[in-house]
Design a protein around this motif. Structure first.
Motif, short mmCIF file in Angstrom:
data_model
loop_
_atom_site.label_atom_id
_atom_site.label_comp_id
_atom_site.label_asym_id
_atom_site.label_seq_id
_atom_site.Cartn_x
_atom_site.Cartn_y
_atom_site.Cartn_z
N GLU A 70 0.83 -1.20 0.00
CA GLU A 70 0.00 0.00 0.00
C GLU A 70 0.87 1.26 0.00
OE1 GLU A 70 -4.03 1.32 2.42
OE2 GLU A 70 -2.45 0.20 3.48
N ARG A 71 1.93 1.25 0.79
CA ARG A 71 2.81 2.42 0.86
C ARG A 71 3.60 2.61 -0.43
NH1 ARG A 71 3.69 0.36 6.13
NH2 ARG A 71 5.57 -0.72 5.41
N SER A 72 4.15 1.53 -0.94
CA SER A 72 5.02 1.65 -2.11
C SER A 72 4.25 2.03 -3.37
CB SER A 72 5.78 0.34 -2.34
OG SER A 72 4.88 -0.72 -2.59
N ALA A 73 3.04 1.54 -3.51
CA ALA A 73 2.26 1.86 -4.71
C ALA A 73 1.53 3.19 -4.59
CB ALA A 73 1.25 0.74 -4.98
N GLY A 74 1.12 3.55 -3.39
CA GLY A 74 0.38 4.79 -3.21
C GLY A 74 -0.98 4.71 -3.88
N PRO A 75 -1.56 5.85 -4.23
CA PRO A 75 -2.88 5.87 -4.86
C PRO A 75 -2.94 5.09 -6.17
CG PRO A 75 -2.26 8.06 -4.10
CD PRO A 75 -1.05 7.21 -3.96
N ALA A 76 -1.79 4.94 -6.84
CA ALA A 76 -1.78 4.21 -8.12
C ALA A 76 -2.19 2.75 -7.96
CB ALA A 76 -0.38 4.27 -8.74
N LEU A 77 -2.13 2.24 -6.73
CA LEU A 77 -2.51 0.84 -6.51
C LEU A 77 -3.93 0.58 -6.98
CD1 LEU A 77 -1.47 -1.80 -5.18
CD2 LEU A 77 -2.62 -1.07 -3.09
N TRP A 78 -4.79 1.62 -6.88
CA TRP A 78 -6.21 1.43 -7.18
C TRP A 78 -6.58 1.92 -8.57
CZ3 TRP A 78 -8.03 -1.64 -3.64
CH2 TRP A 78 -7.40 -1.65 -2.39
N THR A 79 -5.61 2.42 -9.32
CA THR A 79 -5.93 2.96 -10.66
C THR A 79 -5.04 2.42 -11.76
OG1 THR A 79 -4.48 4.87 -10.27
CG2 THR A 79 -6.81 5.13 -9.68
N SER A 80 -3.93 1.82 -11.40
CA SER A 80 -2.91 1.46 -12.39
C SER A 80 -3.13 0.06 -12.96
CB SER A 80 -1.53 1.54 -11.73
OG SER A 80 -0.58 0.83 -12.50
N ALA A 81 -3.02 -0.05 -14.27
CA ALA A 81 -3.09 -1.36 -14.93
C ALA A 81 -1.91 -2.23 -14.51
CB ALA A 81 -3.11 -1.18 -16.45
N HIS A 82 -0.77 -1.60 -14.26
CA HIS A 82 0.41 -2.37 -13.84
C HIS A 82 0.13 -3.12 -12.54
CE1 HIS A 82 4.45 -3.40 -12.53
NE2 HIS A 82 4.21 -2.76 -11.40
N TRP A 83 -0.38 -2.43 -11.53
CA TRP A 83 -0.63 -3.07 -10.25
C TRP A 83 -1.77 -4.08 -10.36
CZ3 TRP A 83 3.00 -3.08 -6.93
CH2 TRP A 83 3.86 -1.99 -6.80
N ARG A 84 -2.76 -3.77 -11.16
CA ARG A 84 -3.86 -4.72 -11.36
C ARG A 84 -3.33 -6.03 -11.92
NH1 ARG A 84 -9.52 -4.55 -12.76
NH2 ARG A 84 -9.48 -2.30 -12.45
N ASN A 85 -2.43 -5.94 -12.90
CA ASN A 85 -1.95 -7.14 -13.59
C ASN A 85 -0.91 -7.91 -12.78
OD1 ASN A 85 -3.59 -6.62 -15.80
ND2 ASN A 85 -2.03 -5.39 -16.83
N THR A 86 -0.10 -7.20 -11.99
CA THR A 86 0.98 -7.87 -11.28
C THR A 86 0.62 -8.28 -9.86
OG1 THR A 86 1.91 -5.76 -10.56
CG2 THR A 86 2.75 -6.70 -12.63
N ASP A 87 -0.32 -7.56 -9.24
CA ASP A 87 -0.62 -7.81 -7.82
C ASP A 87 -2.11 -7.77 -7.54
OD1 ASP A 87 1.26 -8.55 -5.84
OD2 ASP A 87 2.38 -6.70 -6.22
N GLY A 88 -2.92 -8.16 -8.51
CA GLY A 88 -4.36 -8.08 -8.33
C GLY A 88 -4.87 -8.88 -7.15
N ILE A 89 -4.33 -10.07 -6.94
CA ILE A 89 -4.81 -10.90 -5.83
C ILE A 89 -4.44 -10.28 -4.49
CG2 ILE A 89 -4.64 -13.16 -4.73
CD1 ILE A 89 -4.22 -14.34 -7.54
N ARG A 90 -3.24 -9.71 -4.40
CA ARG A 90 -2.85 -9.06 -3.13
C ARG A 90 -3.66 -7.79 -2.89
NH1 ARG A 90 2.89 -8.26 -1.10
NH2 ARG A 90 3.37 -7.25 -3.08
N ILE A 91 -4.12 -7.14 -3.95
CA ILE A 91 -5.00 -5.98 -3.77
C ILE A 91 -6.32 -6.44 -3.16
CG2 ILE A 91 -6.32 -4.20 -4.98
CD1 ILE A 91 -3.95 -3.99 -6.95
N VAL A 92 -6.85 -7.58 -3.62
CA VAL A 92 -8.04 -8.16 -3.00
C VAL A 92 -7.77 -8.46 -1.53
CG1 VAL A 92 -9.57 -10.19 -2.98
CG2 VAL A 92 -8.95 -9.12 -5.16
N ALA A 93 -6.59 -9.01 -1.25
CA ALA A 93 -6.23 -9.32 0.14
C ALA A 93 -6.16 -8.07 1.00
CB ALA A 93 -4.89 -10.06 0.16
N LEU A 94 -5.58 -7.01 0.46
CA LEU A 94 -5.46 -5.76 1.20
C LEU A 94 -6.82 -5.16 1.50
CD1 LEU A 94 -3.91 -3.30 2.33
CD2 LEU A 94 -3.79 -2.43 -0.03
#
Length: 421
Positions: free
Chosen positions: A367-391
């Motif tokens: 959450e800290r390293s990605a910042g707000p982009a975690l919830w808007t970026s295609a990169h984070w969606r594709n590389t860490d989508g499951i961990r975003i669900v976990a968070l």
């Protein structure tokens, strides 16, 4: 043949011909996939999911129609040769029964595809399709197994389910080409149950369930009653472990919301493959303690559960088993997490799915390293989508006062297109 026999023969032949005409006409409507799911819904399913489904459905329908046409041809022969009448009648019965099997298959798949007619729901389910595949890929690729495609659909109820890829359908000889996974409305935007269901697919392909059963038997070798109680639950426990390794404590809290009905949480229905809900929740909390430490929201969840649903509320015959299970829970949890997976050459599932990646600390770092982009970026969606669900699930569970905001954030992430970072 007498005149009466001739008349009866003609009437039976005509009746068989009428029946086949009816069922054959109905079967031919199946050639149009839009008879059971809308064109918009079919277009919403990605090609690598929709194409094999359409091919399987086409083969099923054409075999059905061929069976009906063969029955029709046999009836025509029976009109000229009375000795074939019994064979023709049997053929019609087979055709009718096959029609029902095909109708059941198409109805199930049509309803699954057709749940995507709403654009918002379509976006969410398409995201879940990809997350389902991503959840199976690490283990199956390491095991040298093909990774099935997934079709996620929404339906009623409180619990998810899966029709595994490779399983036989209602129609003889037909095989499910993708994993069809039901997710229920209340968990659509907190979809940790998705990874329980993909866990069933992974477990089936890797031979994990018998190994889990053996691990439980060894852990409870000193208590024959507990051993007999726990080992039949191996399949559902394996799926719970899979969900936990992918989404951490979020999966435990979400599970408790499903099993926490006061009428059933302490019940042990005969033949139910799921652990008693009270024990299933306690096991998830034990996983959390083993992997994430002695302090955390899992401690509070278990205390709240035990206060709200004390063992004394269970049937008298079950109470001692619950108490002894709780005393044995640390070694039960350790056995489940360390159970060897045959397709991984006897290594545990944790060798591939490291639970430390979904610890509260690791998710906070994400959450800290990605910042707000975690919830808007295609990169984070594709590389860490499951961990975003976990968070999102973790934050919803540990901070009830802000849970609505986290639910809204998860919904927006699942349903909205994101910009490229």
């Amino acid at each position: 043949m007498s005149a009466v026999q001739s008349l009866d023969h003609a009437l039976v032949v005509a009746d068989l011909q009428r029946q086949v005409a009816h069922w054959l006409a109905a079967a031919r409507t199946f050639r149009d996939a839009e008879e059971f799911a809308s064109l918009a819904a079919w277009k919403s399913v990605e090609r690598d999911i929709g194409a094999p489904l359409r091919q399987q459905l086409h083969a099923i329908v054409e075999e059905l129609i061929a069976l009906g046409e063969a029955s029709n041809a046999l009836i025509a022969k029976a009109r000229r040769d009375p000795s074939l009448l019994s064979q023709a009648a049997s053929s019609v019965q087979r055709f009718r029964r096959r029609y029902v099997q095909v109708d059941t298959t198409l109805d199930f798949l049509g309803d699954a595809v057709n749940s995507r007619t709403n654009p918002t729901l379509c976006a969410a389910l398409s995201t879940l399709d990809r997350l389902a595949v991503a959840s199976m890929a690490p283990v199956l690729q390491r095991a040298g197994k093909p990774v099935p495609r997934a079709l996620v659909y929404q339906d009623k109820g409180t619990g998810a389910s899966i029709l595994r890829a490779g399983i036989r359908l209602w129609v003889p000889g037909a095989i499910m080409p993708v994993a069809a996974i039901k997710i229920v409305r209340h968990n659509l935007y907190r979809p940790t149950s998705l990874f329980h269901e993909t866990g069933h697919q992974v477990a089936h392909l890797t031979g994990w369930v018998p190994a889990m059963r053996d691990a439980l038997a060894r852990a409870l070798a000193d208590d024959a009653q507990l051993q007999a109680m726990w080992t039949p639950w191996a399949s559902e426990i394996a799926a719970d472990v899979h969900a936990f390794l992918l989404t951490g404590y979020a999966s435990v809290a979400a599970l408790y919301d499903v099993v926490g009905d006061s009428r059933t949480i302490l019940q042990w229905p005969i033949g139910d493959p799921h652990p008693i809900g009270w024990l299933r929740t306690a096991l998830g909390c034990a996983f959390s303690r083993l992997c994430f430490g002695a302090n955390g929201p899992w401690v509070h969840l278990q205390r709240a559960m035990q206060a709200h649903h004390p063992v004394s509320n269970a049937e008298a015959s079950v109470q001692p088993l619950l108490a002894r299970s709780m005393a044995a829970m640390p070694r039960i949890a350790a056995a489940c997490l360390s159970a060897p997976v045959p397709a991984l050459k006897g290594r545990p599932m944790t060798d591939v799915l490291d639970p430390r990646r979904v610890s509260p600390e690791a998710l906070a770092q994400l959450e800290r390293s990605a910042g707000p982009a975690l919830w808007t970026s295609a990169h984070w969606r594709n590389t860490d989508g499951i961990r975003i669900v976990a968070l999102a699930g973790l934050r919803e569970a540990e901070h009830p006062e802000t849970a609505p905001a986290w639910i809204d954030r998860a919904r927006a992430w699942l349903t909205h297109e994101v910009r490229v970072a």
